[in-house]
Scaffold this active site. Structure first.
Site, short mmCIF file in Angstrom:
data_model
loop_
_atom_site.label_atom_id
_atom_site.label_comp_id
_atom_site.label_asym_id
_atom_site.label_seq_id
_atom_site.Cartn_x
_atom_site.Cartn_y
_atom_site.Cartn_z
N GLY A 50 31.12 32.22 34.93
CA GLY A 50 31.26 33.32 34.68
C GLY A 50 30.06 34.31 34.69
O GLY A 50 29.13 33.61 33.88
N CYS A 77 27.79 26.36 34.16
CA CYS A 77 27.09 27.16 33.80
C CYS A 77 27.64 28.11 32.51
O CYS A 77 27.99 27.42 31.81
CB CYS A 77 27.36 28.49 35.57
SG CYS A 77 26.11 30.04 35.27
N TYR A 78 28.54 28.64 32.86
CA TYR A 78 29.18 29.87 31.55
C TYR A 78 30.14 27.92 30.98
O TYR A 78 30.49 28.40 29.79
CB TYR A 78 30.04 30.59 32.13
CG TYR A 78 30.87 30.98 30.82
CD1 TYR A 78 30.51 32.76 30.77
CD2 TYR A 78 32.02 31.01 30.59
CE1 TYR A 78 31.21 33.22 29.42
CE2 TYR A 78 32.98 31.01 29.53
CZ TYR A 78 32.59 32.48 28.83
OH TYR A 78 33.04 33.39 28.05
N GLU A 165 28.33 23.62 42.69
CA GLU A 165 28.81 23.64 44.39
C GLU A 165 28.84 25.12 45.45
O GLU A 165 29.19 24.37 46.63
CB GLU A 165 30.50 24.74 43.84
CG GLU A 165 29.74 25.94 43.00
CD GLU A 165 29.53 25.86 42.08
OE1 GLU A 165 29.14 24.70 41.72
OE2 GLU A 165 29.80 27.42 41.33
N GLY A 218 51.15 32.66 67.39
CA GLY A 218 50.11 32.23 68.66
C GLY A 218 49.01 31.43 67.83
O GLY A 218 48.35 30.91 68.18
N ASP A 221 48.18 29.47 61.49
CA ASP A 221 48.74 29.43 60.61
C ASP A 221 50.48 28.77 60.89
O ASP A 221 51.18 28.03 60.21
CB ASP A 221 48.93 30.74 59.80
CG ASP A 221 47.28 30.42 59.15
OD1 ASP A 221 45.93 29.62 59.09
OD2 ASP A 221 46.72 31.73 58.78
N ALA A 223 51.40 28.01 63.72
CA ALA A 223 52.09 27.11 63.75
C ALA A 223 51.94 25.66 63.20
O ALA A 223 53.11 25.12 63.50
CB ALA A 223 51.05 26.78 65.18
N LYS A 363 42.29 27.44 54.65
CA LYS A 363 42.15 27.63 56.18
C LYS A 363 41.64 26.14 56.60
O LYS A 363 42.24 25.48 57.64
CB LYS A 363 41.49 28.61 56.89
CG LYS A 363 41.12 28.87 57.86
CD LYS A 363 42.52 30.10 58.19
CE LYS A 363 42.82 29.93 59.79
NZ LYS A 363 44.06 30.99 59.81
#
Ligand code: XMP
Length: 507
Positions: A50, A77-78, A165, A218, A221, A223, A363
């Site tokens: 943060g 970290c923070y 990360e 089309g 997502d 689909a 996604k």
């Protein structure tokens, strides 16, 4: 795994990295209480970084009881500094701030099991831990930060000053995996197959024997959401695919073939091309075009839905990133926001309950679930495409003739980008048709024809984007094929703008 968001720009990234290690993780606000943590029964907590100093008045703090629940916790970290501060250590502004790549010396074992004793890590901090929490052992240090990591296996406490990360910490994912698997004992069980199984059960429980409606756009997502629901409740699902005539080449055919033909999903294919085109006649203003396409979509969809009788549920492809962006949580706010983005706008006043099987997925996870469900590669890996479709890639009036020109140019561009193996690494690549003509010469004859603009961008999330450095030979092939194969085009230009200040789409 719960990732506690302490305001860091990488909190979401931590959740994704954990999931990449096949452990389910959720992002939660730092205001989460000890009671709420217990109710979720997490294997472990990860406290994010943060921007604040732990001593600042408005610094995000946590319910101190969370840290004494006995749930294994990794502070980054923070998050590490907060652990130190709350649990008997100390944090100071020593003047030893570090930003960027830093060399780290580590002890063998624990978080660093199996890793080289010296590694490069990404740092970004002003304050430093000057005393670890009570009973914790210092296990890593850099030249200017002697306490760059600590461990207290007895209390299940771990802290790292660097950011495991980010990709600039090459061994970062292994550090996270050591925490998850060796120290916490989590299992890598978050697989696409497990996701499908869990969602299928949830959908069945939610829907019962009622009927469900889904608008296919089309895109990937809607689909994947539709296939999950079909797997769960079979022909209780009806999909409505409104073909507005603004799709890319073969896109409509692929949807019909995949859903109707291959998966045998009950599919209403509405061929509304004429309707959309006539409403767009004479319209040049981009916002006006968007509005018309959105409104018309709702009208057509409502007409079809009303023909189906009593349908109680509506499928929506809301993603986890939308849930997080809109404040997250269980309140359903996110669902509303997304409904206007996903398929170009669904009726706001339709009294149907939402089924959102992708609500917990990023996604890339949606794509992996799609693959696991047997969806064709071309559909799973399709680049994002805006709801108003080619209408906002034709500058000025949308006509059948201009749609043909743009669709053909776009098809060539896609084909060559795929052939060069670049399709998946680009966020989007497409052709734009400006509302101008220019002079050219073809076979001794003067031409006065359209140019085509090539737009290709890498991006993480469409909020920012760079222009793609496409290889010259690929550009050359695209250009000469477009000019030679498409009557009415005599020039190809390349868009070299990043976002900001440009946007990805031209309208
Ligand atoms: P811009 O052009 O704003 O686009 O940089 C960012 C991303 O959003 C997509 N986009 C849309 N998607 N409906 C959509 O579903 C829309 O009206 C719309 N407008 C832009 C665009 O393709 C890019 O990925």
């Amino acid at each position: 795994m719960l990732v506690v968001d302490l305001g860091g720009q990488y909190a979401q990234l931590i959740a994704r990295r954990v999931r990449e290690a096949r452990v389910y993780s959720e992002l939660v606000p730092h205001t989460i209480t000890a009671q709420q943590v217990l109710a979720r029964r997490p294997h472990a907590l990860i406290l994010s970084g943060g921007p604040a100093s732990v001593y600042a008045d408005d610094a995000p703090r946590m319910d101190p009881h969370v840290l004494t629940l006995g749930v294994p916790t990794l502070g980054i970290c923070y998050g590490m500094q907060l652990l130190a501060l709350e649990l008997g250590g100390a944090v100071e502004r020593t003047g030893a701030s570090e930003f960027g790549k830093t060399e780290l010396r580590t002890d063998e074992g624990g978080l660093f099991e199996g890793l080289p004793p010296v590694q490069t890590v990404w740092m970004s901090h002003r304050d430093s831990v000057t005393a670890p929490p009570e009973g914790a052992r210092v296990v890593a240090g850099s030249a200017s930060t002697p306490i760059a990591a600590f461990e207290s296996p007895e209390r299940g406490l771990y802290g790292v000053q660097f950011h495991p990360e980010v990709i600039h910490t090459p061994h970062g994912q292994e550090v996270l995996k050591n925490f998850l698997f060796r120290l916490v004992g989590a299992q890598p069980a978050w697989t696409p197959a497990a996701v499908i199984e869990e969602q299928v059960e949830r959908i069945r429980a939610q829907v019962g024997r009622e009927r469900v409606l889904c608008a296919l756009s089309g895109g990937v997502d809607s689909a994947v959401a539709a296939l999950l629901v079909h797997k769960a409740v079979g022909d209780q699902l009806t999909c409505v695919f409104v073909d507005h005539g603004l799709l890319r080449e073969n896109e409509a055919e692929q949807v019909v073939e995949t859903f109707g033909g291959h998966f045998h999903v009950p599919l209403v294919h509405v061929e509304a091309q004429e309707r959309f085109l006539s409403r767009l006649g004479g319209v040049e203003d981009p916002e006006q075009k968007r509005k018309i396409v959105g409104e018309e979509f709702i009208r057509v969809f409502e007409e079809e839905a009303s023909k189906l009788g009593d349908v109680r549920f509506l499928v929506q492809g809301t993603l986890y990133s939308d849930v997080i962006e809109s404040g997250g949580g269980e309140d359903g706010v996110a669902a509303k926001i997304k409904s206007h983005h996903n398929v170009g706008g669904l009726p706001a006043d339709m009294r149907m309950q939402l089924v959102e099987p992708l609500r917990l997925l990023f996604k890339d996870e949606v794509r992996r679930v799609g693959e696991e469900l047997g969806m064709p590669e071309r559909m799973v890996w399709r680049q994002p495409f805006p709801g108003p479709g080619l209408a906002i890639r034709i500058i000025g009036e949308v006509t059948a003739e201009r749609l043909d020109v743009l669709r053909s140019a776009d098809a060539i561009l896609q084909e060559e980008i795929r052939r060069a193996g670049l399709y998946r690494e680009l966020w989007q690549s497409f052709a734009v048709l400006p509302a101008i003509r220019s002079v050219g010469v073809q076979g001794d004859e003067r031409t006065y024809a359209y140019p085509i603009v090539i737009r290709a961008v890498p991006s993480e999330d469409a909020m920012t984007a760079d222009w793609a450095r496409l290889p010259y030979d690929v550009l050359e092939t695209i250009s000469s094929r477009i000019i030679n194969e498409i009557p009415g085009v005599n020039r190809v230009a390349l868009d070299l703008s990043s976002k900001p200040p440009a946007t990805i789409e031209w309208e």
